[in-house]
Design an enzyme around this catalytic site. Structure first.
Site, PDB file in Angstrom:
ATOM      1  CB  THR A   1       0.720  -3.706  10.973  1.00 16.86           C
ATOM      2  OG1 THR A   1      -0.442  -4.022  10.176  1.00 16.86           O
ATOM      3  CG2 THR A   1       0.493  -2.428  11.755  1.00 16.86           C
ATOM      4  N   GLY A   2       1.709  -5.145   8.183  1.00 13.92           N
ATOM      5  CA  GLY A   2       1.678  -6.481   7.574  1.00 13.92           C
ATOM      6  C   GLY A   2       0.398  -7.233   7.890  1.00 13.92           C
ATOM      7  CB  VAL A   3      -2.076  -6.871  10.620  1.00 11.98           C
ATOM      8  CG1 VAL A   3      -3.403  -7.515  11.002  1.00 11.98           C
ATOM      9  CG2 VAL A   3      -1.039  -7.106  11.697  1.00 11.98           C
ATOM     10  N   GLY A   4      -3.079  -6.145   7.832  1.00 12.22           N
ATOM     11  CA  GLY A   4      -4.216  -6.012   6.913  1.00 12.22           C
ATOM     12  C   GLY A   4      -3.998  -6.782   5.622  1.00 12.22           C
TER      13      GLY A   4
ATOM     14  CB  CYS B   1       0.142  -2.942   4.591  1.00 12.44           C
ATOM     15  SG  CYS B   1      -0.303  -4.069   5.925  1.00 12.44           S
TER      16      CYS B   1
ATOM     17  CG  ASP C   1      -0.396   0.137   2.526  1.00 13.84           C
ATOM     18  OD1 ASP C   1       0.846   0.306   2.617  1.00 13.84           O
ATOM     19  OD2 ASP C   1      -1.146   0.107   3.521  1.00 13.84           O
TER      20      ASP C   1
ATOM     21  NE  ARG D   1       6.052 -33.340  12.758  1.00 15.19           N
ATOM     22  CZ  ARG D   1       7.260 -32.872  12.446  1.00 15.19           C
ATOM     23  NH1 ARG D   1       7.977 -33.458  11.505  1.00 15.19           N
ATOM     24  NH2 ARG D   1       7.752 -31.812  13.080  1.00 15.19           N
ATOM     25  CG  HIS D   2       5.041 -30.514   8.652  1.00 11.89           C
ATOM     26  ND1 HIS D   2       4.810 -30.104   9.945  1.00 11.89           N
ATOM     27  CD2 HIS D   2       6.353 -30.862   8.582  1.00 11.89           C
ATOM     28  CE1 HIS D   2       5.936 -30.196  10.638  1.00 11.89           C
ATOM     29  NE2 HIS D   2       6.885 -30.644   9.836  1.00 11.89           N
TER      30      HIS D   2
ATOM     31  NE  ARG E   1       2.941   3.838   8.980  1.00  7.88           N
ATOM     32  CZ  ARG E   1       1.711   4.254   8.673  1.00  7.88           C
ATOM     33  NH1 ARG E   1       0.659   3.545   9.046  1.00  7.88           N
ATOM     34  NH2 ARG E   1       1.533   5.365   7.998  1.00  7.88           N
TER      35      ARG E   1
ATOM     36  CG  HIS F   1       7.045 -27.103  10.552  1.00  8.13           C
ATOM     37  ND1 HIS F   1       7.071 -27.098  11.931  1.00  8.13           N
ATOM     38  CD2 HIS F   1       8.205 -27.703  10.165  1.00  8.13           C
ATOM     39  CE1 HIS F   1       8.189 -27.671  12.355  1.00  8.13           C
ATOM     40  NE2 HIS F   1       8.900 -28.031  11.294  1.00  8.13           N
TER      41      HIS F   1
HETATM   42  C1  RB5 Z   1      -2.479   2.305   6.544  1.00  7.49           C
HETATM   43  O1  RB5 Z   1      -2.603   3.439   7.335  1.00  7.49           O
HETATM   44  C2  RB5 Z   1      -2.407   1.068   7.432  1.00  7.49           C
HETATM   45  O2  RB5 Z   1      -3.614   0.822   8.052  1.00  7.49           O
HETATM   46  C3  RB5 Z   1      -1.983  -0.134   6.608  1.00  7.49           C
HETATM   47  O3  RB5 Z   1      -0.746   0.110   6.013  1.00  7.49           O
HETATM   48  C4  RB5 Z   1      -1.795  -1.444   7.371  1.00  7.49           C
HETATM   49  O4  RB5 Z   1      -0.966  -1.279   8.471  1.00  7.49           O
HETATM   50  C5  RB5 Z   1      -3.023  -2.178   7.709  1.00  7.49           C
HETATM   51  O5  RB5 Z   1      -3.005  -3.282   8.261  1.00  7.49           O
END
Ligand code: RB5
Length: 151
Positions: free
Chosen positions: A68-71, A66, A8, A133-134, A110, A99
């Site tokens: 955090t990498g989470v979204g 992104c 992003d 096994r995996h 970030r 695995h």
């Molecule tokens: C963008 O502000 C931020 O939400 C995106 O880069 C990411 O961290 C979402 O998981």
């Protein structure tokens, strides 16, 4: 080996550094599915594009970035057949290949410094799936996807 990469607006420069690192160190082709602009860009667009490219075989593996990498990892894991790991250290990256046979890697621009990110990429690209096994557990993941489709 072809790698799809997506990001992003938060991770434009970071994406370019990772892309260049992989191209120079491994000689792999890295195809960009992310934005090159710092204008707001919703991460689901890039995450889905890379995931679709992995599933179609256009690329062998995907890397998504992104804030955090989470979204962007959540997006990737919505696509059937994708196993995307979010990593902030190399150990999980390596084990996720050995695995879990992950086909996508996510990290946060970030959260993870660029030099650590390169170590994570190395651990992930060099990790070999062990099968055995995996595979039973991977098959169980696939079963969940099939059951969800039929709901
Ligand atoms: C963008 O502000 C931020 O939400 C995106 O880069 C990411 O961290 C979402 O998981």
């Amino acid at each position: 080996m072809k790698i799809g990469i997506g990001n992003d607006h938060v991770a434009v420069d970071y994406k370019n550094q990772i892309k260049q690192y992989i191209e120079e160190k491994y000689g792999y082709e890295v195809i960009n599915f992310g934005t090159d602009s710092t204008e707001r860009f919703n991460y689901p667009v890039a995450g889905e594009a890379v995931a679709n490219a992995v599933i179609s075989g256009e690329v062998d593996k995907g890397i998504v970035i992104c804030g955090t990498g989470v979204g962007i990892s959540l997006v990737a894991n919505k696509v059937n057949g994708i196993r995307c790991v979010t990593c902030s250290e190399p150990y999980s990256a390596k084990l996720s290949r050995e695995h879990n046979n992950t086909n996508m890697l996510a990290f946060g621009a970030r959260v993870v410094g660029i030099e650590l990110a390169k170590m994570i990429v190395d651990a992930w690209l060099n990790g070999e799936y062990e099968g055995g096994r995996h595979q039973v557990r991977i098959d169980m993941l696939t079963d969940i996807e099939e059951r969800q489709k039929n709901k």
